[in-house]
Motif scaffolding. Structure first.
Motif, short mmCIF file in Angstrom:
data_model
loop_
_atom_site.label_atom_id
_atom_site.label_comp_id
_atom_site.label_asym_id
_atom_site.label_seq_id
_atom_site.Cartn_x
_atom_site.Cartn_y
_atom_site.Cartn_z
N HIS A 188 5.67 4.54 3.25
CA HIS A 188 5.26 5.70 2.47
C HIS A 188 5.35 5.60 0.98
CE1 HIS A 188 9.63 5.66 2.39
NE2 HIS A 188 9.56 6.38 1.35
N CYS A 189 6.10 4.58 0.60
CA CYS A 189 6.27 4.21 -0.80
C CYS A 189 4.85 3.53 -1.48
CB CYS A 189 7.40 3.50 -1.30
SG CYS A 189 7.66 1.78 -0.33
N SER A 190 4.28 3.32 -0.69
CA SER A 190 2.89 2.56 -1.16
C SER A 190 1.95 3.68 -1.94
CB SER A 190 2.19 1.91 -0.07
OG SER A 190 2.61 0.99 0.68
N GLY A 191 2.39 4.93 -1.60
CA GLY A 191 1.55 6.07 -2.30
C GLY A 191 0.23 6.52 -1.35
N TRP A 192 -0.11 7.74 -1.57
CA TRP A 192 -1.17 8.05 -0.83
C TRP A 192 -2.47 7.61 -1.44
CZ3 TRP A 192 -5.02 11.08 -3.07
CH2 TRP A 192 -4.88 11.58 -4.11
N ARG A 193 -2.53 7.37 -2.73
CA ARG A 193 -3.84 6.95 -3.10
C ARG A 193 -4.15 5.27 -2.69
NH1 ARG A 193 -2.61 9.88 -8.06
NH2 ARG A 193 -4.13 11.42 -8.26
N ALA A 194 -3.02 4.32 -2.97
CA ALA A 194 -3.22 3.13 -2.10
C ALA A 194 -3.41 3.14 -0.75
CB ALA A 194 -1.93 2.48 -2.60
N HIS B 160 -2.14 -12.47 9.43
CA HIS B 160 -2.16 -11.61 10.58
C HIS B 160 -1.89 -10.09 10.29
CE1 HIS B 160 -3.50 -14.80 13.19
NE2 HIS B 160 -2.37 -15.76 12.62
N GLY B 161 -0.77 -9.99 9.70
CA GLY B 161 -0.37 -8.64 9.26
C GLY B 161 0.49 -8.80 8.23
N LEU B 162 0.41 -7.39 7.60
CA LEU B 162 1.67 -6.93 6.51
C LEU B 162 1.92 -5.51 6.66
CD1 LEU B 162 2.54 -7.27 3.39
CD2 LEU B 162 0.36 -6.41 2.87
N ILE B 163 3.54 -5.50 6.85
CA ILE B 163 4.10 -4.25 7.33
C ILE B 163 5.01 -4.33 6.15
CG2 ILE B 163 5.58 -2.99 8.76
CD1 ILE B 163 4.38 -4.90 10.98
N GLY B 164 5.13 -3.01 5.29
CA GLY B 164 5.99 -2.55 4.68
C GLY B 164 5.56 -1.90 3.43
N GLY B 165 6.39 -1.62 2.25
CA GLY B 165 6.22 -0.56 1.31
C GLY B 165 5.63 -1.52 0.16
N LEU B 166 4.49 -1.27 -0.21
CA LEU B 166 3.82 -1.66 -1.47
C LEU B 166 4.14 -1.30 -2.77
CD1 LEU B 166 0.26 -2.08 0.05
CD2 LEU B 166 2.01 -3.88 0.17
N HIS B 167 5.08 -0.27 -2.93
CA HIS B 167 5.40 0.53 -4.21
C HIS B 167 4.15 0.61 -5.05
CE1 HIS B 167 9.54 0.25 -2.70
NE2 HIS B 167 9.18 -0.89 -2.16
N LEU B 168 3.19 1.28 -4.75
CA LEU B 168 2.26 1.54 -5.56
C LEU B 168 1.73 2.90 -5.82
CD1 LEU B 168 -0.65 -0.87 -4.00
CD2 LEU B 168 0.95 -1.36 -6.09
N PHE C 22 1.95 2.48 -11.68
CA PHE C 22 1.35 1.75 -10.68
C PHE C 22 0.03 1.90 -10.30
CE2 PHE C 22 6.09 1.67 -10.17
CZ PHE C 22 6.29 0.33 -10.34
N GLU C 23 -0.59 2.98 -10.59
CA GLU C 23 -1.86 3.34 -10.24
C GLU C 23 -3.10 2.24 -10.77
OE1 GLU C 23 -3.10 7.32 -10.71
OE2 GLU C 23 -1.47 8.03 -9.34
N PRO C 24 -2.85 1.69 -11.76
CA PRO C 24 -3.76 0.59 -12.36
C PRO C 24 -3.76 -0.67 -11.60
CG PRO C 24 -2.61 1.63 -14.21
CD PRO C 24 -1.84 2.10 -12.66
#
Length: 91
Positions: A46-52, A10-18, A23-25
């Motif tokens: 925010h730690c997921s990164g703008w590209r992700a 249903h949902g995913l909330i949190g940092g993906l650290h990408l 981590f870009e690959p």
């Protein structure tokens, strides 16, 4: 989902650290895996990164919402799924 017996994410909330070159690959495979789960809501930190975050926005446009408070006023109008905003009126 296999462990819980729930048939849908249903949902995913949190940092993906990408964020960052190391981590870009893994952004594309991560987004592909999340797209396959078809979540109703995804709020990467925010730690997921703008590209992700931009890749997720393109892949799951109706599910993506921001966790950055300064954007919530605009995000509520544009990207939070309709069922999230209607649930409080049903209670």
């Amino acid at each position: 989902m296999r462990l819980t017996g729930v048939d849908r994410l249903h949902g995913l909330i949190g940092g993906l650290h990408l964020s960052g070159p190391a981590f870009e690959p893994v952004i594309a495979p991560t987004v592909d895996a999340l797209t396959g789960l078809d979540p109703a809501l995804i709020m990467p930190g925010h730690c997921s990164g703008w590209r992700a975050q931009h890749t997720l926005a393109a892949a799951l446009p109706g599910a993506l919402a921001t966790t950055q408070l300064r954007h919530l006023r605009h995000a509520r109008r544009r990207v939070i799924p309709k069922w999230c905003t209607e649930s409080s009126s049903r209670r």
